[in-house]
Design a protein around this motif. Structure first.
Motif, short mmCIF file in Angstrom:
data_model
loop_
_atom_site.label_atom_id
_atom_site.label_comp_id
_atom_site.label_asym_id
_atom_site.label_seq_id
_atom_site.Cartn_x
_atom_site.Cartn_y
_atom_site.Cartn_z
N VAL A 38 0.85 -1.18 0.00
CA VAL A 38 0.00 0.00 0.00
C VAL A 38 0.89 1.24 0.00
CG1 VAL A 38 -1.86 -1.20 1.22
CG2 VAL A 38 -0.23 0.15 2.51
N GLU A 79 2.63 -6.33 2.34
CA GLU A 79 1.42 -6.36 3.18
C GLU A 79 0.69 -7.64 2.79
OE1 GLU A 79 -2.22 -5.32 5.11
OE2 GLU A 79 -2.02 -6.03 3.07
N VAL A 123 -2.49 -8.82 2.76
CA VAL A 123 -3.71 -8.81 1.93
C VAL A 123 -3.35 -8.46 0.48
CG1 VAL A 123 -5.95 -7.73 1.54
CG2 VAL A 123 -5.16 -8.14 3.88
N GLU A 124 -2.49 -7.44 0.33
CA GLU A 124 -2.10 -7.01 -1.01
C GLU A 124 -1.32 -8.12 -1.72
OE1 GLU A 124 -3.31 -4.24 -2.42
OE2 GLU A 124 -4.41 -4.16 -0.53
N LEU A 129 -1.72 -11.36 -1.36
CA LEU A 129 -2.67 -12.37 -1.84
C LEU A 129 -3.43 -11.89 -3.07
CD1 LEU A 129 -4.24 -13.83 1.41
CD2 LEU A 129 -3.09 -15.12 -0.37
N ARG A 130 -3.67 -10.59 -3.12
CA ARG A 130 -4.43 -10.02 -4.24
C ARG A 130 -3.73 -10.26 -5.58
NH1 ARG A 130 -8.13 -6.48 -2.64
NH2 ARG A 130 -7.01 -5.37 -1.03
N ALA A 161 -1.12 -3.64 7.17
CA ALA A 161 -1.27 -2.19 7.12
C ALA A 161 -2.68 -1.85 7.58
CB ALA A 161 -1.07 -1.70 5.68
N THR A 162 -2.85 -0.61 8.06
CA THR A 162 -4.18 -0.19 8.50
C THR A 162 -5.16 -0.27 7.34
OG1 THR A 162 -3.00 1.43 9.80
CG2 THR A 162 -5.39 1.65 9.73
N ASN A 163 -6.33 -0.80 7.61
CA ASN A 163 -7.38 -0.86 6.59
C ASN A 163 -8.69 -0.52 7.28
OD1 ASN A 163 -9.26 -1.60 4.64
ND2 ASN A 163 -7.95 -3.23 3.86
N PRO A 164 -9.41 0.47 6.73
CA PRO A 164 -10.67 0.86 7.39
C PRO A 164 -11.70 -0.27 7.41
CG PRO A 164 -10.27 2.18 5.39
CD PRO A 164 -9.07 1.30 5.59
N VAL A 165 -11.56 -1.22 6.50
CA VAL A 165 -12.49 -2.35 6.47
C VAL A 165 -12.03 -3.36 7.51
CG1 VAL A 165 -13.46 -4.17 5.02
CG2 VAL A 165 -12.77 -1.98 4.01
N SER A 166 -12.97 -3.90 8.30
CA SER A 166 -12.53 -4.89 9.29
C SER A 166 -12.64 -6.30 8.70
CB SER A 166 -13.35 -4.76 10.57
OG SER A 166 -14.71 -4.95 10.29
N PHE A 167 -11.67 -7.13 9.03
CA PHE A 167 -11.62 -8.49 8.51
C PHE A 167 -10.76 -9.31 9.47
CE2 PHE A 167 -8.13 -6.06 6.79
CZ PHE A 167 -7.03 -6.89 6.93
N ILE A 205 -6.53 -14.41 6.80
CA ILE A 205 -5.64 -14.01 5.70
C ILE A 205 -4.31 -14.75 5.80
CG2 ILE A 205 -4.31 -12.06 4.76
CD1 ILE A 205 -7.22 -11.81 4.04
N LYS A 225 -4.70 -18.34 4.79
CA LYS A 225 -4.74 -18.45 3.31
C LYS A 225 -3.34 -18.35 2.72
CE LYS A 225 -9.29 -16.49 2.30
NZ LYS A 225 -9.99 -15.28 1.91
N LEU A 240 -9.34 -17.93 -3.52
CA LEU A 240 -8.95 -17.02 -2.44
C LEU A 240 -10.14 -16.60 -1.60
CD1 LEU A 240 -6.39 -14.59 -4.06
CD2 LEU A 240 -5.96 -16.25 -2.26
N LEU A 296 -11.38 -11.11 -0.63
CA LEU A 296 -10.31 -10.39 0.06
C LEU A 296 -10.85 -9.03 0.46
CD1 LEU A 296 -7.09 -11.02 -2.07
CD2 LEU A 296 -7.62 -11.96 0.17
N PRO A 297 -10.41 -8.53 1.62
CA PRO A 297 -10.88 -7.20 2.01
C PRO A 297 -10.50 -6.17 0.94
CG PRO A 297 -9.34 -8.11 3.65
CD PRO A 297 -9.49 -9.13 2.59
N VAL A 298 -11.44 -5.34 0.55
CA VAL A 298 -11.14 -4.33 -0.47
C VAL A 298 -10.45 -3.13 0.17
CG1 VAL A 298 -12.97 -4.90 -2.09
CG2 VAL A 298 -13.44 -3.34 -0.21
N ARG A 299 -9.70 -2.45 -0.64
CA ARG A 299 -9.02 -1.25 -0.17
C ARG A 299 -9.48 -0.14 -1.09
NH1 ARG A 299 -4.93 -0.18 3.10
NH2 ARG A 299 -4.49 -2.31 3.73
N PRO A 352 -10.66 7.70 6.85
CA PRO A 352 -9.99 6.42 7.11
C PRO A 352 -9.34 6.35 8.49
CG PRO A 352 -8.79 7.72 5.47
CD PRO A 352 -10.07 8.43 5.73
N ILE A 390 -11.90 4.61 13.13
CA ILE A 390 -12.01 3.15 13.07
C ILE A 390 -12.99 2.64 14.13
CG2 ILE A 390 -9.70 2.72 12.09
CD1 ILE A 390 -8.66 2.44 14.94
N ASP A 393 -7.28 6.34 14.62
CA ASP A 393 -5.91 5.88 14.39
C ASP A 393 -5.00 7.10 14.48
OD1 ASP A 393 -3.44 5.29 13.17
OD2 ASP A 393 -4.33 3.59 12.10
N LEU A 450 -2.86 7.94 11.30
CA LEU A 450 -3.54 8.47 10.11
C LEU A 450 -4.14 9.85 10.32
CD1 LEU A 450 -5.36 5.31 8.69
CD2 LEU A 450 -3.30 6.40 7.82
#
Lengths: 187, 604
Positions: free
Chosen positions: A11, A76, A78-79, A81-82, A100-106, A111, A114, B344, B347-350, B555, B558, B575, B578
């Protein structure tokens, strides 16, 4: 054949392009040809950044065909694996296990499961970078880990780091060694 | 990178800048746009001691500035992104009629695959439409060389040249052998008073038509001989005709085929193409987007395959080229690359978001809350169309937000609308439609989001700023005064970081009846100030997990594990890495749970 195709995924702000530049410069210093390409997301920080480096006797396309990368370097998880579809069946996948920080929670654990399932070498690059004295140097830790898989000795990388990294040189060289050792231990 | 004889890795854009330098360009112009923006930045950065460069207010202006320079005897370069070509073309099209006194090259960087453009267009057609010759490089070395060649040929044939680059060339790096700047680059001479040549009055222009037709024939003859249209003979079972980056992919996907790589895509070397066709069993054109070459080959009566095999939109990436070729029987099935794959799952999207500390955040938070129709424009602020805002309902082309707002007014829509446009975009194409609203008595709120830069393309200067590309200190154009001078009766300025102020001003503008109302929301882009304030924190004891703060779409905001037992929602946190301390989340928190970290505390 000295051809090595590398996909670097991360990222914004992780020093992706610096690593790509160091690999290209290392190749040029060995008399090889090099091409680089990059895709940056819209966001200046925190967006997905993918860069490609191809080295070899002759390189035509700056792009790496899916299914043919020799090395996937994930700054990172997630990236990393992408972009796994770029990796050749016998290619090496090396990634940081630090997110890395990601606003989406998972689920981070899912990960990492995987990634392990798909044969990633995982190493805590950010933690190792901290250990080396510069938290920003996780990218160099990963370069150290990947350095086992290039057709020239690690000394070539140490040289280009010395010539091109201006800030925290000692820390970066330490980071490179820690990454290199981390893979040697896993192997 | 200025040493002659050196071999260096340059991006396509850096190489074009170098080509301008080596080719003796004296005036370089353009308007920023992905993937072309870096060209002029590099020109100004490295070569401004020997040449003049400017960010023009838009691409048409850039083209005219270059024309004036070329008429004056100075070599000129214009840069544009793909869709900027539509703006530029109006002025490009008179140049084959007038010709020039010194070389002029237009560099267009196409955006095949639409990484950062509102539509996907094949700019090769402009060469045919405008009767302008076009070169197409495949890597950085050719990018540099073709700028120099284009300048030379422009003088030889008395016409501007287009060099068509693209995202994959512009943003890839490959080895370039540096040359030196031409000796004695052309200098300005007395301006030509040659009305019959430089005045496109129909009377004079009509006389140019046969000259232009003859020029294209002469160029076609040149194209037959030039080494930039090159045949690399391989097996003659398959012959491929291609150009640009696609030819590079083709060399790797079809290492044994014969390849005619066209470095000049207009006009075409018909005899060379016929010869190549006659030597191969199957002739295939591989080109991205439209069948530009294929149609012309078919018009020559050649039997050729192309778009029956390869797609007519998006990139033809190496893997696409390979799979299409296998399907069509051009490659054996055994050539398929095995992938390591792999389910896979999701995957979480960014996704792209407005940066922490962005001055546009307050406006989109409010527009979402007010539920008004919003016509939008081009810039970072189009992220206002995404959740959680979903408040920029249209986006078309540069400046279209204001014209569309006038359309809503003219249609007597039951709703009063708002349009959102950035400062640079307003100078580029917003002034003419605002005058239209004033003159035709349209109503609606024109929200100019002034972040004091051209943010999305990398912070280039514009007339509202206090410096230009050459680094000169200049007086900034005052947007409020400008709008008043244009006849807007209500012009308000607010601090974009004060949510309540923006809200009340927006409401006032929305009910204004006497023509359009302009609201200028001022707040510097965080990349301009580069001076983040101390981070805010959320007191979990006070947070009621109402999600108000998440509606500002930052962003840095959180969710934490702790929940409010009453609604079982997760509470919010910030955060600290950020957060840039803009405080917009704190202003929308209904319970005062968000406060700024003390400066001293932050320092510790």
């Amino acid at each position: 054949m000295n051809k090595v195709d590398v996909v670097i995924a991360g990222v914004g702000g992780q020093g992706n392009l610096l690593v790509a530049g160091l690999i290209a410069k290392a190749a040029l210093s060995q008399g090889l040809e090099a091409k680089r390409s990059e895709i940056k997301g819209l966001a200046q920080r925190g967006g997905s950044v993918q860069s490609l480096v191809r080295i070899g006797e002759t390189v035509w396309s700056p792009l790496i065909e899916q299914g043919s990368a020799d090395i996937l370097l994930g700054l990172e998880p997630v990236e990393a694996l992408r972009y796994i579809q770029y990796l050749a069946p016998i290619g090496k996948a090396i990634a940081s296990s630090n997110f890395a920080t990601n606003p989406v929670s998972f689920s981070q654990e899912e990960i990492l499961i995987k990634a392990r399932k798909h044969g990633f070498f995982l190493l805590p690059a950010t933690e190792l970078a901290k250990q080396a004295g510069s938290v920003q140097s996780a990218n160099i830790v990963l370069l150290g880990a990947a350095s086992h898989f290039f057709p020239f000795p690690a000394e070539v990388f140490r040289q280009v780091i010395e010539e091109n990294v201006k800030r925290f040189l000692e820390e970066n060289l330490k980071a490179f060694e820690l990454g290199r050792q981390a893979i040697a231990i896993q192997q | 990178m200025s040493v002659q004889g050196q071999r260096v890795l340059l991006s396509g854009n850096e190489a074009i800048a170098r080509g301008a330098y080596e080719g003796g360009v004296g005036v370089a112009t353009g308007y920023p746009g992905t993937p072309s923006s870096e060209i002029l930045e590099v020109v100004a950065d490295l070569y401004k001691d020997v040449l003049y460069a400017e960010w023009s207010t838009n691409e048409k202006v850039a083209m005219d500035v270059a024309a004036g320079a070329a008429y004056s005897g100075v070599r000129a370069l214009v840069t544009t992104k793909s869709v900027g070509m539509n703006v530029l073309a109006d002025s490009l099209f008179y140049l084959p009629y007038t010709g020039l006194e010194a070389g002029l090259v237009v560099v267009v960087c196409d955006d095949v695959g639409m990484f950062s453009s509102q539509n996907e267009q094949d700019n090769r057609w402009y060469a045919i439409l405008g009767k302008v010759p076009m070169l197409e490089p495949a890597d950085s070395q050719e990018s540099k060389d073709m700028v120099v060649l284009g300048l030379d040929l422009a003088e030889k044939f008395d016409t501007p040249f287009i060099v068509r680059s693209g995202m994959r060339i512009a943003h890839s790096k490959s080895i370039v052998n540096l040359g030196k700047r031409v000796d004695n680059p052309p200098q300005a001479k007395p301006f030509p008073r040659n009305i019959a040549k430089y005045n496109c009055n129909a009377l004079f222009a009509r006389a140019k038509r046969p000259i232009i037709e003859q020029r294209m024939k002469d160029l076609q003859t040149w194209a037959e001989e030039t080494a930039i249209n090159r045949i690399d003979w391989g097996e003659t079972e398959l012959g491929i005709i291609s150009s640009g980056i696609v030819a590079e992919y083709a060399r790797e996907v079809f290492p044994h085929a014969s390849l005619l790589k066209l470095g000049m895509v207009h006009p075409l070397p018909e005899q060379k193409i016929r010869h190549f066709a006659s030597q191969v069993r199957t002739l295939v054109v591989i080109e991205e987007l439209q069948p530009f070459l294929e149609l012309q080959l078919k018009a020559m009566g050649l039997e050729v395959r192309g778009k029956d095999i390869f797609p007519t939109y998006d990139e033809i990436l190496p893997e696409t080229m390979r799979s299409c070729a296998i399907e069509a029987g051009l490659l054996p099935a055994g050539e398929r690359k095995e992938r390591r794959v792999i389910d896979l799952g999701e995957l979480p999207v960014r996704s792209a978001v407005l940066c922490p500390g962005c001055p546009h955040r307050s406006s989109y938070y409010l527009l979402n809350k007010m539920k008004v129709p919003v016509t939008g424009d081009i810039g970072c602020y189009n992220l206002g169309c995404l959740p959680p805002f979903e408040a920029q309902h249209t986006m078309g082309s540069m400046g279209s937000s204001i014209g569309q707002l006038q359309g809503i007014s003219a249609a007597k829509s039951p709703e009063r609308g708002v349009c959102t446009i950035g400062d640079s975009t307003f100078f580029h194409a917003g002034m003419a439609p605002l005058l239209d609203m004033v003159h035709n008595r349209g109503t609606g709120a024109v929200l100019i989001m002034d972040n004091a830069t051209t943010a999305m393309t990398g912070h280039q200067d514009h007339p509202g700023m206090t410096h230009n590309l050459m680094g000169d200190a200049v007086e900034r154009v005052d947007l409020a005064k400008l709008c008043q001078a244009m006849g807007v009766k209500l012009v308000k300025e607010v601090d974009a970081f004060r949510v309540k102020d923006v809200e009340s001003a927006l409401k006032e503008c929305l009910v204004w009846e006497d023509g359009p109302a302009v609201l200028i929301a001022k707040g510097e882009c965080i990349f301009v100030t580069r001076n983040p304030k101390p981070a805010y924190t959320i007191d979990p004891a006070k947070c009621i997990a109402c999600d108000s703060c998440t509606r500002v779409g930052c962003p840095a905001v959180i969710k934490i594990e702790e929940r409010n037992p009453k609604n079982n929602h997760r509470k919010s946190g910030i955060d600290p890495v950020l957060c840039n301390g803009c405080g917009i989340c704190a202003q929308v928190c209904p319970v005062g749970a968000i406060s700024q970290t003390d400066r001293k505390e932050a320092a510790e």
